[in-house]
Scaffold this active site. Structure first.
Site: not given
Ligand code: AMP
Length: 401
Positions: A37, A205, A358, A381
């Site tokens: 950064r 999610k 992220g 974010g």
């Molecule tokens: P996000 O922060 O919502 O972008 O989620 C990223 C995280 O989702 C990463 O650490 C991935 O390991 C996890 N992830 C992606 N696919 C899956 C899955 N099928 N089951 C559990 N975790 C997952």
């Protein structure tokens, strides 16, 4: 509308107050473990210094209580690292816009650099409208530059009230080179995309990405879904998801998005699943919606990867946020890898390809594709909110070209 940048101001002999993002990770002993950064802010700082200006830098670091100085959150190690990187001395003010900042700013020669202490030591920073605090910073500046993209979705004082006050004094407020590039990709390129415009959305999610999915469905030609969020959609269609990560309380929402998305919303056709959340688990590839009891989906399957890669390879613009599976744990990185490879191919063929910050940025870096895409966003974010189509007040306040 295009915003003025640091290149549009004449900094000769002037004090340029720059909001940077020096929120670097440190170990328990306070040693900086990743100085990216700081390095990323160098082009803006060097542009000011190289043209005979004085750079006064301000940033937050961590989450101090907002009740004054705390050693653990001091910017002293950052100032020392910056001095090494620039190869020139860097002064550190003990306050943020107070008497020490003003005394040191006054003594600063052309080409000099002053770092102010952590903005979050002051309760006025989060509050945003503490006139004395805002005034103390604004009166340091002959011009203000915002180069802190990671904080652009927050209207904290140094991001919004201070540039507003500097502007009210009749002085220039512009973006730095880092923020300029982020706006160019995350806002401008998306507003007038080369088509087909393909969005790839993954991660854990659905609930975290509702606004992004909704916005991108309204402007993209295809929205490809991966990651655990695909299983909530699968469940909403009556599929079997075993013990996969799902959000049962988001089924209605998933149904609404499916109806709204129609053919645009593309879901996996197969799933790589396992009977345990580990590399050594028993694994199998099954059709989407047919995950057996006791198994959980951990990646898109090979057919899905092939299908998604073909859509991506013929894209004119690609936006990607969220991994396709548990990319941190091979072999469940295969889907994310296949998608990254297709994004790199699309880039080589002339597509504009943008990786949201992220986890997707981490995945692309880890898999070695960061140099093979048009832009990897530096903000988590902030990047997500920009993809949601939100207008940022911290950007709106900057001078128009
Ligand atoms: P996000 O922060 O919502 O972008 O989620 C990223 C995280 O989702 C990463 O650490 C991935 O390991 C996890 N992830 C992606 N696919 C899956 C899955 N099928 N089951 C559990 N975790 C997952």
């Amino acid at each position: 509308m295009a915003k003025k940048t640091v290149a549009d101001i004449d900094p000769q002999g002037k004090a340029v107050l720059v909001r940077v993002d020096f929120n670097v990770p440190q170990d328990d002993a306070g040693v900086i473990t990743d100085d990216r950064r700081i390095r990323m802010a160098l082009p803006t700082i060097q542009s000011i210094l190289g043209r005979g200006g004085k750079a006064i830098l301000m940033s937050h670091l961590g989450r101090p209580a907002g009740k004054g100085f705390e050693q653990a959150f001091s910017l002293a190690p950052v100032a020392a690292r910056l001095a090494e990187l620039l190869g020139t001395p860097v002064e550190l003010a003990a306050d943020t816009g107070g008497p020490d900042s003003h005394a040191k700013a006054k003594a600063l020669p052309a080409g000099g650099v002053l770092v102010l202490e952590n903005v979050r030591f002051n309760k006025g920073e989060k509050k945003g409208d503490d006139a004395a605090y805002v005034d103390g910073l604004a009166t340091l500046a002959d011009a203000y530059v915002n180069d802190a993209f990671g904080t652009c979705h927050r209207t904290e004082a140094s991001m919004y009230a201070v540039p507003k006050a500097v502007k009210a004094l009749g002085k220039a407020v512009t973006s730095g080179f880092l923020v300029e590039k982020e706006i160019q990709y995350l806002s401008d390129a998306i507003a007038t995309p080369k088509r087909p415009f393909v969005a790839i959305l993954g991660g854990k999610k659905v609930s975290d990405k509702i606004a992004v999915i909704t916005n991108l469905l309204s402007i993209c030609d295809h929205v490809l879904i991966g990651g655990a969020m695909a299983y909530t959609f699968s469940l909403a269609r009556g599929g079997k998801t075993g013990k996969s990560l799902v959000e049962p309380d988001k089924l209605e929402l998933a149904k609404e998005l499916l109806a709204k998305g129609g053919d645009k919303l593309v879901l996996p056709v197969d799933t790589h699943c396992a009977d345990d959340f580990s590399s050594g688990a028993n694994k199998q590839v099954v059709k989407a919606g047919e995950i057996p009891d006791g198994f959980e989906g951990l990646d898109i399957g090979p057919e899905t990867a092939k299908h998604y890669a073909a859509i991506i390879r013929s894209a004119g613009t690609v936006v990607w946020n969220g991994p396709m599976g548990v990319f941190e744990m091979p072999p469940f990185d295969a889907g994310t890898k296949a998608v990254a490879d297709a994004v790199a191919d699309a880039t080589a063929k002339g597509a504009i390809t943008i990786i949201g910050g992220g986890d997707s940025a981490a995945a692309v870096e880890q898999l070695g594709y960061a140099e093979k895409v048009s832009h990897v966003s530096t903000g988590g974010g902030a990047s997500l909110e920009m993809l949601e189509g939100k207008a940022f007040e911290t950007v709106a306040v900057l001078d128009d070209k």
